[in-house]
Design a protein around this motif. Structure first.
Motif, short mmCIF file in Angstrom:
data_model
loop_
_atom_site.label_atom_id
_atom_site.label_comp_id
_atom_site.label_asym_id
_atom_site.label_seq_id
_atom_site.Cartn_x
_atom_site.Cartn_y
_atom_site.Cartn_z
N PHE A 1 26.34 48.79 51.60
CA PHE A 1 25.94 49.89 50.50
C PHE A 1 27.07 50.05 49.80
N TYR A 2 28.62 49.67 50.26
CA TYR A 2 29.81 49.71 49.73
C TYR A 2 29.87 48.94 48.26
N PRO A 3 29.30 47.77 48.08
CA PRO A 3 29.33 47.14 46.68
C PRO A 3 28.35 48.14 45.71
N VAL A 4 27.41 48.58 46.19
CA VAL A 4 26.53 49.19 45.47
C VAL A 4 27.20 50.57 44.82
N VAL A 5 28.20 51.31 45.75
CA VAL A 5 28.90 52.45 45.33
C VAL A 5 30.19 51.87 44.16
N ILE A 6 30.60 50.72 44.53
CA ILE A 6 31.70 50.37 43.54
C ILE A 6 30.89 49.74 42.52
N ASN A 7 29.86 49.24 42.35
CA ASN A 7 29.28 48.85 40.95
C ASN A 7 28.73 50.14 40.29
N PHE A 8 28.34 51.24 40.94
CA PHE A 8 27.92 52.47 40.36
C PHE A 8 29.26 53.00 39.57
N PHE A 9 30.39 53.12 40.26
CA PHE A 9 31.51 53.54 39.58
C PHE A 9 32.08 52.64 38.35
N GLU A 10 31.61 51.23 38.59
CA GLU A 10 32.05 50.32 37.33
C GLU A 10 31.31 50.79 36.05
N VAL A 11 30.04 51.14 36.33
CA VAL A 11 29.16 51.47 35.14
C VAL A 11 29.55 52.74 34.61
#
Length: 442
Positions: free
Chosen positions: A106-116
């Motif tokens: 789930f960590y990459p999903v969180v970071i990708n959300f932050f990037e968007v």
């Protein structure tokens, strides 16, 4: 080397906390210069108002496109900074992406959300810069609004540019990190987050760099991002962007009475009741207070919090009928002048001690009589404010002082006051003749 980095990080964090804390204490002390006013009633209604106006940005969406862009900056910047918690732990403990193992896939999903969200902040801030400096929106440009000349315009531009740079540093850090992961360099090999949605577009520009240079790039961006956040937090306390924090208490403690309801001066109300025999003369106040407001300490603490909460967006001034007709009055300038007065008092405290007061006053030195007399008391400014600030309350308090303490009122007003006193109506004829106009309709 890692231990040195931890020590430097803790020192920077402590230093930032010290200066920010000292600034918060000073601002609180300045706000409490104001007179007490009870805003603890109807707590549930106040909480709902805060959630709707401050958290939900309801009034910003009166202008949908601008509201959406503002929400992108607001939500993006706030949510992205949740990632600061990870940076703080990494900086203090000496780890790298400490949440990656507990969160797992789930960590990459969180970071990708932050990037968007970071991309949204960059786009929105770029649009706001164009609106202010290229399109020169009337209420925002110093070339069309005297309120925005000098520091106010610079302050807005600095914050927008700073937010863009911080978000770019965040994305560049992630891009360098992802390359170092694929090269299995040092501790980066222990964390595999995959390809990031936004920062992957920066990878082709960084990929030719050596691993050593990428390590330096990643650390520099990491340090710049966290130190930038600390500097931003301190700068906000000197900026109009203090509304980021104060919008919440300011909307919670806002006036829940209907728009347009003006509060009477309690001592005057008491005197009228005594004259009408509705109250005993023994209840009269021993010390006659100052009527209205000469300086900021004659206003309420809520008025002063309003001044610190002002976003300087100019919606109040753009809706003001007096300003539209070329009058000198600008509700935004009223709030900015009140804050300027508070800041000058703070400087005097720091230079001469907390009991020192200069010879200036808000009424006259910062806000002119011409501005006060131009107000029609229509409440358009109050209705327009996205964080429920009430410039009219300050205007009325200053105007009451001029009229009741200094006898500064236009001749037409004095005639009206005399008619009210003698005829109990604004018109110059006795009460017996008040309905004679109706005789002609028979």
């Amino acid at each position: 080397m890692q231990v040195v980095q931890q020590i430097l990080f803790i020192a920077a964090l402590a230093l930032a906390a010290y200066f920010i804390g000292r600034r918060i204490v000073l601002i609180k002390k300045t706000i409490l210069l104001g007179k007490p006013v009870d805003r603890k009633d109807r707590p549930q209604e106040r909480l709902l108002t805060m959630l709707r106006i401050a958290f939900g940005q309801k009034k910003m969406f009166d202008r949908p496109i601008v509201g959406l862009l503002h929400f992108a900056v607001y939500a993006g910047f706030i949510l992205i900074n949740i990632e600061i918690l990870e940076i703080l732990i990494d900086g203090i403990v000496g780890t790298h992406r400490v949440f990656s193992k507990p969160l797992g896939s789930f960590y990459p999903v969180v970071i990708n959300f932050f990037e968007v969200l970071a991309l949204g902040v960059i786009i929105a801030c770029a649009v706001f810069l164009i609106r202010r400096n290229a399109l020169k929106i009337k209420r925002l440009s110093p070339s069309t609004s005297s309120d925005m000349k000098g520091w106010p315009a610079l302050d807005a531009n600095l914050i927008l540019v700073f937010e863009i740079v911080l978000m770019l540093a965040f994305l560049k850090m992630n891009a360098a990190d992802s390359i170092l992961q694929t090269r299995a360099v040092g501790h980066f090999a222990e964390v595999q987050t995959g390809t990031f949605w936004v920062s992957q577009f920066l990878v082709p520009f960084l990929d030719p760099f050596s691993s050593e240079l990428l390590l330096v790039t990643e650390r520099l961006c990491w340090w710049f991002h966290i130190l930038g956040i600390m500097a931003f937090a301190l700068f906000v306390t000197y900026s109009k962007h203090l509304h980021i924090a104060l919008a919440f208490p300011n909307t919670y403690f806002s006036d829940l009475e209907p728009r347009g309801k003006m509060s009477n001066i309690p001592e005057v109300t008491q005197e009228v009741k005594i004259m009408l025999g509705l109250e005993n003369e023994s209840n009269a106040a021993e010390d006659v207070p100052r009527f209205g407001a000469k300086d900021v300490d004659d206003l309420t603490w809520k008025n002063l919090m309003d001044a610190y909460s002002c976003t300087e967006c100019g919606r109040c001034t753009s809706q003001c009928p007096a300003n539209m007709t070329g009058k000198k009055l600008s509700p935004r300038k009223i709030m900015m002048s009140t804050r300027d007065r508070l800041e000058d008092i703070q400087k005097a405290w720091q230079k001469n001690g907390s009991d020192y007061r200069d010879e200036k006053s808000l009424n006259g030195d910062y806000i002119s009589e011409e501005e006060l007399l131009a107000c029609t008391s229509c409440n358009a400014c109050v209705e327009a404010c996205p964080v429920l600030i009430n410039p009219l309350d300050i205007i009325l308090s200053l105007r009451r002082y001029n009229v009741m303490e200094e006898s500064k009122a236009p001749q037409a007003w004095n005639m009206m006051f005399q008619n009210l006193e003698t005829n109990m109506a604004p018109w110059k004829f006795p009460p017996d003749n008040r309905f004679k106009w109706a005789d002609e309709l028979k």
